[in-house]
Design a protein around this motif. Structure first.
Motif, PDB file in Angstrom:
ATOM      1  N   SER A 302      -7.799  -0.202 -20.802  1.00 13.90           N
ATOM      2  CA  SER A 302      -8.927  -0.769 -19.891  1.00 13.90           C
ATOM      3  C   SER A 302      -8.406  -1.556 -18.653  1.00 13.90           C
ATOM      4  N   ASN A 303      -7.307  -2.490 -19.228  1.00 14.12           N
ATOM      5  CA  ASN A 303      -6.560  -3.425 -18.057  1.00 14.12           C
ATOM      6  C   ASN A 303      -5.777  -2.642 -17.260  1.00 14.12           C
ATOM      7  N   VAL A 304      -4.849  -1.509 -17.826  1.00 15.18           N
ATOM      8  CA  VAL A 304      -4.395  -0.806 -16.989  1.00 15.18           C
ATOM      9  C   VAL A 304      -5.015  -0.078 -15.857  1.00 15.18           C
ATOM     10  N   ILE A 305      -5.914   0.400 -16.155  1.00 14.82           N
ATOM     11  CA  ILE A 305      -6.811   1.225 -15.242  1.00 14.82           C
ATOM     12  C   ILE A 305      -7.640   0.285 -14.161  1.00 14.82           C
ATOM     13  N   ALA A 306      -8.052  -0.964 -14.680  1.00 11.80           N
ATOM     14  CA  ALA A 306      -8.501  -1.905 -13.826  1.00 11.80           C
ATOM     15  C   ALA A 306      -7.404  -2.565 -12.904  1.00 11.80           C
ATOM     16  N   LEU A 307      -6.324  -2.539 -13.465  1.00  5.69           N
ATOM     17  CA  LEU A 307      -5.158  -3.247 -12.300  1.00  5.69           C
ATOM     18  C   LEU A 307      -4.898  -2.256 -11.217  1.00  5.69           C
ATOM     19  N   LEU A 308      -4.662  -0.710 -11.916  1.00  7.08           N
ATOM     20  CA  LEU A 308      -4.208   0.325 -10.926  1.00  7.08           C
ATOM     21  C   LEU A 308      -5.184   0.447  -9.742  1.00  7.08           C
ATOM     22  N   HIS A 309      -6.388   0.319 -10.313  1.00 11.53           N
ATOM     23  CA  HIS A 309      -7.735   0.541  -9.435  1.00 11.53           C
ATOM     24  C   HIS A 309      -7.693  -0.560  -8.422  1.00 11.53           C
ATOM     25  N   ASP A 310      -7.808  -1.715  -8.723  1.00 11.23           N
ATOM     26  CA  ASP A 310      -7.623  -2.808  -7.785  1.00 11.23           C
ATOM     27  C   ASP A 310      -6.751  -2.883  -6.945  1.00 11.23           C
ATOM     28  N   SER A 311      -5.619  -2.636  -7.476  1.00  9.44           N
ATOM     29  CA  SER A 311      -4.202  -2.697  -6.485  1.00  9.44           C
ATOM     30  C   SER A 311      -4.456  -1.930  -5.386  1.00  9.44           C
ATOM     31  N   GLN A 312      -4.651  -0.698  -5.619  1.00  6.36           N
ATOM     32  CA  GLN A 312      -4.806   0.267  -4.574  1.00  6.36           C
ATOM     33  C   GLN A 312      -6.039  -0.214  -3.517  1.00  6.36           C
ATOM     34  N   GLU A 313      -7.067  -0.659  -4.210  1.00  3.00           N
ATOM     35  CA  GLU A 313      -8.242  -0.966  -3.335  1.00  3.00           C
ATOM     36  C   GLU A 313      -7.727  -2.242  -2.294  1.00  3.00           C
ATOM     37  N   ILE A 314      -7.214  -3.223  -2.801  1.00  3.25           N
ATOM     38  CA  ILE A 314      -6.821  -4.190  -2.028  1.00  3.25           C
ATOM     39  C   ILE A 314      -5.829  -3.807  -1.000  1.00  3.25           C
ATOM     40  N   SER A 315      -4.875  -2.972  -1.379  1.00  4.98           N
ATOM     41  CA  SER A 315      -3.896  -2.501  -0.668  1.00  4.98           C
ATOM     42  C   SER A 315      -4.494  -1.722   0.489  1.00  4.98           C
ATOM     43  N   ILE A 316      -5.321  -0.930   0.297  1.00  5.72           N
ATOM     44  CA  ILE A 316      -6.021   0.169   1.283  1.00  5.72           C
ATOM     45  C   ILE A 316      -6.982  -0.956   2.415  1.00  5.72           C
TER      46      ILE A 316
END
Length: 399
Positions: A302-316
């Protein structure tokens, strides 16, 4: 008898493929407008990569359902229906049929217990089982009430059976104003006729409630009067409660999943999720990136998916348009602040083992080799400058 209503028990590669859920992804989607890519990011939460825990839970539930169905179709089931009727009429009955299986599944929050159960249920029986005499819900999932109210739990079971089978037991229960003992008799009859496996989620609520012991006693009576397999699911603290008495300990036989290791299973998870890459620049993870993600997520899916999701969201959103340790660090700092203490407290307790793993990322399958080292050992040897020592093994980002 009951096995005739079940699909074939899966194993090996076929089970892995059937459990895996990978939404559609096309590399050219990285060229879409930002707002469209931000919407597509939600696909990350649809991904399911099975683990050893997934296979074990699937097998346990299959056996539990098989035993439950066989009990419900035995001669004793007929006698038990008469006994349950006595409980409804005279508050008195005997458990003739007995419980089929009693399993306790515990694990760290975020490790994926509920997802593993949901996907196992999906393969076991996606539809209602129809026998010559009744309809059976293969697996019914309810939550343990936060206050451990026996009545609340029993009524919730009735409501779910009504919804799934289009019945109206609820009206009978509410209009009569039954006592708890009578309710147990009613629900025992309903479970005997209509429930294969009963799963009680959030069972850790019994630990802090003064009514916890009474609730487990009621559940024991319920399964003994219905031949229904029961699975209790909760956090590790649940085990302490069940270990207090031998009577409870016998109900706690099952599986316990605490923590995740930095191994092929973890690398495969990260590589698969990171493969859903929606930033303009293609993401390429090296060994240090995998290790960094492990240390900043405790390895929990759950932490892995949240981190990879939010990282891309912020970067975009900020125009950086890349997925790397810098953007991962930003997401960890800005979006996962409430988990920092929880994650940091576990550092130094795990050993990263040497593995060669094939992982799926944006560039396809690649091979990564992970160096072996122990955070605990480094901490003892480099008390004055542990940060510098760690830099020899992984990329260290100071926040």
């Amino acid at each position: 008898m009951g096995d005739n209503y079940l699909p074939v028990l899966l194993s090996g590669k076929e089970l892995e493929e059937r459990l895996t859920i990978l939404p559609e992804y096309k590399a050219e989607e990285r060229l879409l407008p930002a707002q469209e890519r931000l919407a597509l990011l939600d696909r990350l939460y649809e991904i399911y990569v099975p683990t050893a825990m997934s296979y074990e839970i699937y097998s346990k539930l299959y056996v539990a359902l098989s035993r439950s169905l066989n009990k419900k179709m035995s001669k004793k089931a007929v006698l038990q229906r008469n006994e349950n009727h006595k409980a409804i009429i005279r508050n008195k009955s005997n458990g003739l049929i007995g419980g089929a299986d009693s399993i306790l599944i515990t694990g760290t929050a975020g490790i994926g217990k509920s997802s593993a159960i949901d996907n196992a249920v999906r393969l076991l029986a996606d539809n209602i089982i129809e026998t010559d005499i009744t309809k059976i819900i293969p697996v019914l999932i309810v939550q343990c009430p936060f206050d451990c109210s026996i009545k609340s739990l029993l009524i919730e079971i009735i409501k779910k059976v009504d919804t799934l089978l289009d019945m109206d037991y609820s009206t009978f229960v509410h209009t009569k104003g039954h006592t708890t003992d009578v309710l147990i008799g009613i629900v025992s009859q309903v479970a005997l006729n209509h429930i294969g496996v009963l799963i009680i989620d959030e069972i850790q609520n019994v630990v802090k409630s003064k009514h916890g012991t009474n609730l487990i006693g009621a559940l024991t009576q319920l399964i003994n009067n219905s031949g229904t397999s029961i699975v209790m699911v909760g956090t590790p603290e649940s085990r302490n409660f069940f270990e207090q008495e031998e009577f409870f300990a016998r109900r706690a036989l099952g599986m316990n999943y605490n923590g995740k290791a930095y191994n092929e299973e973890f690398i495969n998870l990260v590589g698969t999720v990171a493969g859903y890459n929606y930033t303009r620049h293609k993401a390429i993870f090296d060994e240090k990136t995998f290790a960094w993600i492990f240390e900043h997520t405790k390895g929990l899916p759950s932490n892995v998916i949240a981190l990879l999701h939010d990282s891309q969201e912020i970067s975009i959103m900020n125009g950086k348009e890349s997925l790397d340790i810098e953007t991962l660090s930003t997401a960890y700092k800005e979006r996962m602040g409430l988990l920092h203490l929880y994650i940091q407290n576990d550092k130094g307790k795990k050993t990263i083992t040497k593995n060669r793993a094939k992982v799926r990322n944006a560039g396809g399958f690649v091979s990564k080799e992970c160096n072996q080292f122990s955070f605990a050992e480094l901490s003892r040897k480099h008390k004055d400058d542990i940060v510098t020592a760690l830099k020899d093994y992984i990329e260290v980002v100071e926040l």
